[in-house]
Design a protein around this motif. Structure first.
Motif, PDB file in Angstrom:
ATOM      1  N   ALA A 129       7.775  -0.222  14.666  1.00 25.79           N
ATOM      2  CA  ALA A 129       8.187   0.965  15.422  1.00 25.79           C
ATOM      3  C   ALA A 129       8.018   2.222  14.571  1.00 25.79           C
ATOM      4  CB  ALA A 129       9.633   0.822  15.896  1.00 25.79           C
ATOM      5  N   ALA A 130       8.332   2.126  13.283  1.00 25.05           N
ATOM      6  CA  ALA A 130       8.168   3.276  12.385  1.00 25.05           C
ATOM      7  C   ALA A 130       6.704   3.673  12.292  1.00 25.05           C
ATOM      8  CB  ALA A 130       8.720   2.948  11.001  1.00 25.05           C
ATOM      9  N   ARG A 131       5.824   2.678  12.171  1.00 24.39           N
ATOM     10  CA  ARG A 131       4.381   2.964  12.116  1.00 24.39           C
ATOM     11  C   ARG A 131       3.933   3.726  13.357  1.00 24.39           C
ATOM     12  NH1 ARG A 131       2.759  -2.209   9.825  1.00 24.39           N
ATOM     13  NH2 ARG A 131       2.819  -2.982  11.938  1.00 24.39           N
ATOM     14  N   ASN A 132       4.419   3.313  14.510  1.00 27.35           N
ATOM     15  CA  ASN A 132       4.051   3.991  15.756  1.00 27.35           C
ATOM     16  C   ASN A 132       4.648   5.384  15.858  1.00 27.35           C
ATOM     17  OD1 ASN A 132       2.481   1.853  16.663  1.00 27.35           O
ATOM     18  ND2 ASN A 132       4.225   0.852  17.633  1.00 27.35           N
ATOM     19  N   ARG A 133       5.769   5.615  15.208  1.00 24.43           N
ATOM     20  CA  ARG A 133       6.434   6.912  15.274  1.00 24.43           C
ATOM     21  C   ARG A 133       5.799   7.943  14.343  1.00 24.43           C
ATOM     22  NH1 ARG A 133      11.960   8.136  16.466  1.00 24.43           N
ATOM     23  NH2 ARG A 133      11.741   6.387  17.885  1.00 24.43           N
ATOM     24  N   LEU A 134       5.274   7.487  13.215  1.00 23.51           N
ATOM     25  CA  LEU A 134       4.720   8.408  12.225  1.00 23.51           C
ATOM     26  C   LEU A 134       3.531   9.182  12.799  1.00 23.51           C
ATOM     27  CD1 LEU A 134       4.929   6.098   9.109  1.00 23.51           C
ATOM     28  CD2 LEU A 134       6.246   8.195   9.477  1.00 23.51           C
ATOM     29  N   THR A 135       3.494  10.462  12.544  1.00 24.40           N
ATOM     30  CA  THR A 135       2.464  11.340  13.089  1.00 24.40           C
ATOM     31  C   THR A 135       1.125  11.183  12.370  1.00 24.40           C
ATOM     32  OG1 THR A 135       4.153  12.941  13.736  1.00 24.40           O
ATOM     33  CG2 THR A 135       1.890  13.765  13.543  1.00 24.40           C
ATOM     34  N   TRP A 136       1.153  11.092  11.058  1.00 19.95           N
ATOM     35  CA  TRP A 136      -0.078  11.109  10.274  1.00 19.95           C
ATOM     36  C   TRP A 136      -0.671   9.708  10.140  1.00 19.95           C
ATOM     37  CZ3 TRP A 136      -2.011  15.709   9.548  1.00 19.95           C
ATOM     38  CH2 TRP A 136      -1.147  16.807   9.502  1.00 19.95           C
ATOM     39  N   PRO A 137      -1.961   9.546  10.441  1.00 15.67           N
ATOM     40  CA  PRO A 137      -2.604   8.233  10.280  1.00 15.67           C
ATOM     41  C   PRO A 137      -2.483   7.688   8.863  1.00 15.67           C
ATOM     42  CG  PRO A 137      -3.995   9.647  11.607  1.00 15.67           C
ATOM     43  CD  PRO A 137      -2.869  10.520  11.081  1.00 15.67           C
ATOM     44  N   ARG A 138      -2.576   8.545   7.847  1.00 13.31           N
ATOM     45  CA  ARG A 138      -2.476   8.041   6.468  1.00 13.31           C
ATOM     46  C   ARG A 138      -1.124   7.404   6.221  1.00 13.31           C
ATOM     47  NH1 ARG A 138      -1.256  13.552   4.833  1.00 13.31           N
ATOM     48  NH2 ARG A 138       0.566  13.512   3.461  1.00 13.31           N
ATOM     49  N   SER A 139      -0.084   7.913   6.892  1.00 10.17           N
ATOM     50  CA  SER A 139       1.255   7.341   6.737  1.00 10.17           C
ATOM     51  C   SER A 139       1.341   5.979   7.402  1.00 10.17           C
ATOM     52  CB  SER A 139       2.307   8.281   7.335  1.00 10.17           C
ATOM     53  OG  SER A 139       2.333   9.495   6.623  1.00 10.17           O
ATOM     54  N   ARG A 140       0.701   5.852   8.540  1.00  8.68           N
ATOM     55  CA  ARG A 140       0.681   4.553   9.227  1.00  8.68           C
ATOM     56  C   ARG A 140      -0.009   3.505   8.366  1.00  8.68           C
ATOM     57  NH1 ARG A 140      -0.481   6.072  15.560  1.00  8.68           N
ATOM     58  NH2 ARG A 140       1.209   7.594  15.726  1.00  8.68           N
ATOM     59  N   HIS A 141      -1.141   3.890   7.771  1.00  2.00           N
ATOM     60  CA  HIS A 141      -1.879   2.958   6.913  1.00  2.00           C
ATOM     61  C   HIS A 141      -1.069   2.608   5.662  1.00  2.00           C
ATOM     62  CE1 HIS A 141      -5.379   3.152   9.420  1.00  2.00           C
ATOM     63  NE2 HIS A 141      -5.465   4.462   9.283  1.00  2.00           N
ATOM     64  N   ALA A 142      -0.402   3.594   5.089  1.00  2.00           N
ATOM     65  CA  ALA A 142       0.391   3.346   3.882  1.00  2.00           C
ATOM     66  C   ALA A 142       1.533   2.372   4.159  1.00  2.00           C
ATOM     67  CB  ALA A 142       0.937   4.663   3.335  1.00  2.00           C
TER      68      ALA A 142
ATOM     69  N   GLU B 180       1.504   0.012   6.358  1.00  2.00           N
ATOM     70  CA  GLU B 180       0.874  -1.312   6.429  1.00  2.00           C
ATOM     71  C   GLU B 180       0.611  -1.858   5.024  1.00  2.00           C
ATOM     72  OE1 GLU B 180      -2.660  -1.027   8.847  1.00  2.00           O
ATOM     73  OE2 GLU B 180      -1.524  -0.201  10.525  1.00  2.00           O
ATOM     74  N   ASP B 181       0.083  -1.000   4.150  1.00  3.08           N
ATOM     75  CA  ASP B 181      -0.169  -1.408   2.762  1.00  3.08           C
ATOM     76  C   ASP B 181       1.131  -1.817   2.075  1.00  3.08           C
ATOM     77  OD1 ASP B 181      -2.849  -0.803   3.144  1.00  3.08           O
ATOM     78  OD2 ASP B 181      -2.778   1.064   1.968  1.00  3.08           O
ATOM     79  N   ALA B 182       2.208  -1.087   2.344  1.00  2.00           N
ATOM     80  CA  ALA B 182       3.500  -1.392   1.732  1.00  2.00           C
ATOM     81  C   ALA B 182       3.956  -2.793   2.110  1.00  2.00           C
ATOM     82  CB  ALA B 182       4.541  -0.356   2.138  1.00  2.00           C
ATOM     83  N   LEU B 183       3.774  -3.165   3.366  1.00  2.00           N
ATOM     84  CA  LEU B 183       4.176  -4.509   3.794  1.00  2.00           C
ATOM     85  C   LEU B 183       3.310  -5.593   3.158  1.00  2.00           C
ATOM     86  CD1 LEU B 183       5.167  -4.330   7.544  1.00  2.00           C
ATOM     87  CD2 LEU B 183       6.609  -4.532   5.530  1.00  2.00           C
ATOM     88  N   VAL B 184       2.024  -5.337   3.043  1.00  2.00           N
ATOM     89  CA  VAL B 184       1.146  -6.314   2.401  1.00  2.00           C
ATOM     90  C   VAL B 184       1.578  -6.521   0.954  1.00  2.00           C
ATOM     91  CG1 VAL B 184      -1.215  -6.716   1.574  1.00  2.00           C
ATOM     92  CG2 VAL B 184      -0.823  -5.907   3.912  1.00  2.00           C
TER      93      VAL B 184
ATOM     94  N   LEU C  46       2.001   2.838  -4.756  1.00  2.00           N
ATOM     95  CA  LEU C  46       1.341   2.173  -3.640  1.00  2.00           C
ATOM     96  C   LEU C  46      -0.159   2.456  -3.606  1.00  2.00           C
ATOM     97  CD1 LEU C  46       1.645   0.430  -1.081  1.00  2.00           C
ATOM     98  CD2 LEU C  46       2.081   2.556   0.187  1.00  2.00           C
ATOM     99  N   ASN C  47      -0.515   3.718  -3.423  1.00  3.04           N
ATOM    100  CA  ASN C  47      -1.927   4.085  -3.321  1.00  3.04           C
ATOM    101  C   ASN C  47      -2.052   5.602  -3.425  1.00  3.04           C
ATOM    102  OD1 ASN C  47      -1.261   5.163  -0.778  1.00  3.04           O
ATOM    103  ND2 ASN C  47      -1.969   3.353   0.320  1.00  3.04           N
ATOM    104  N   VAL C  48      -3.232   6.102  -3.213  1.00  2.00           N
ATOM    105  CA  VAL C  48      -3.461   7.547  -3.116  1.00  2.00           C
ATOM    106  C   VAL C  48      -4.182   7.818  -1.808  1.00  2.00           C
ATOM    107  CG1 VAL C  48      -3.505   7.973  -5.602  1.00  2.00           C
ATOM    108  CG2 VAL C  48      -5.629   7.490  -4.401  1.00  2.00           C
ATOM    109  N   ALA C  49      -3.914   8.988  -1.237  1.00  2.00           N
ATOM    110  CA  ALA C  49      -4.530   9.335   0.043  1.00  2.00           C
ATOM    111  C   ALA C  49      -4.976  10.790   0.015  1.00  2.00           C
ATOM    112  CB  ALA C  49      -3.534   9.110   1.182  1.00  2.00           C
ATOM    113  N   PRO C  50      -6.264  11.031   0.207  1.00  2.00           N
ATOM    114  CA  PRO C  50      -6.750  12.410   0.260  1.00  2.00           C
ATOM    115  C   PRO C  50      -6.581  13.003   1.655  1.00  2.00           C
ATOM    116  CG  PRO C  50      -8.588  10.907   0.408  1.00  2.00           C
ATOM    117  CD  PRO C  50      -7.345  10.055   0.251  1.00  2.00           C
ATOM    118  N   PHE C  51      -6.350  14.309   1.698  1.00  2.00           N
ATOM    119  CA  PHE C  51      -6.365  15.039   2.959  1.00  2.00           C
ATOM    120  C   PHE C  51      -6.823  16.461   2.676  1.00  2.00           C
ATOM    121  CE2 PHE C  51      -2.104  15.314   1.241  1.00  2.00           C
ATOM    122  CZ  PHE C  51      -1.688  16.625   1.465  1.00  2.00           C
ATOM    123  N   TYR C  52      -7.381  17.096   3.690  1.00  2.00           N
ATOM    124  CA  TYR C  52      -7.981  18.420   3.523  1.00  2.00           C
ATOM    125  C   TYR C  52      -7.090  19.491   4.124  1.00  2.00           C
ATOM    126  CZ  TYR C  52     -11.317  22.260   3.993  1.00  2.00           C
ATOM    127  OH  TYR C  52     -11.939  23.475   3.918  1.00  2.00           O
TER     128      TYR C  52
END
Length: 165
Positions: A129-142, A144-148, A85-91
């Motif tokens: 609903a899953a997007r709203n439930r997920l805690t991490w913003p990167r997961s919400r964005h991912a 969305e990307d998965a659906l696109v 899908l993609n890559v996501a950095p986090f610190y």
């Protein structure tokens, strides 16, 4: 003379060391998509947080193999189809490292979910609903990307590039 290039020495490491796995299936009666979300168990890191499958890439392991292993360990599910899908950095401050998570989407084979010890609960939810439930913003964005990318059920003209299994 043109502008001088900027140079710096990084004091923080960057590591590609983890995978995120987003699990999708057709919704009830073939309507829309559902995503599997997992809630962290008591006594684990981020207790109570809702997330996708997440785990470390072991030494010598390919990211795709880590995704399949983590899926099996955390849910008991097996892969039918796997997509990059993609890559996501986090610190991570305590390790002073920028981690890069490689994200995958899996369409699982039918099967019962058996949670590993890291998670207390799971739910299949409509993607919104899953997007709203997920805690991490990167997961919400991912998600969305998965659906696109995969909202039609496959990756269409880029299937040959992003389908891993």
């Amino acid at each position: 003379m043109g502008p001088r290039p900027i140079s710096f020495t990084a004091m923080t490491d960057v590591r590609v060391a983890s995978v995120d796995v987003y699990i999708l299936r057709r919704g009830r009666e073939g309507r829309g998509w559902e995503a599997l979300v997992l809630q962290r168990a008591e006594g684990t890191r981020c207790t109570g947080a809702w997330e996708a499958v997440h785990g470390h890439i072991e030494a010598g392991e390919r990211p795709r193999d880590a995704a399949v292993r983590e899926l099996r360990e955390e849910t008991g599910l097996e892969v039918d189809r796997l997509y990059s899908l993609n890559v996501a950095p986090f610190y991570l401050d305590r390790a002073d490292v920028v981690m890069v998570a490689i994200a995958f989407v899996v369409f699982p084979r039918d099967g019962a979910i058996t949670l590993g010890p890291e998670h207390a609960r799971h739910e299949w939810l409509p993607v919104d609903a899953a997007r709203n439930r997920l805690t991490w913003p990167r997961s919400r964005h991912a998600l969305e990307d998965a659906l696109v990318l995969l909202g039609s059920g496959d990756a269409g003209p880029v299937e040959d590039v992003v389908r891993v299994i």
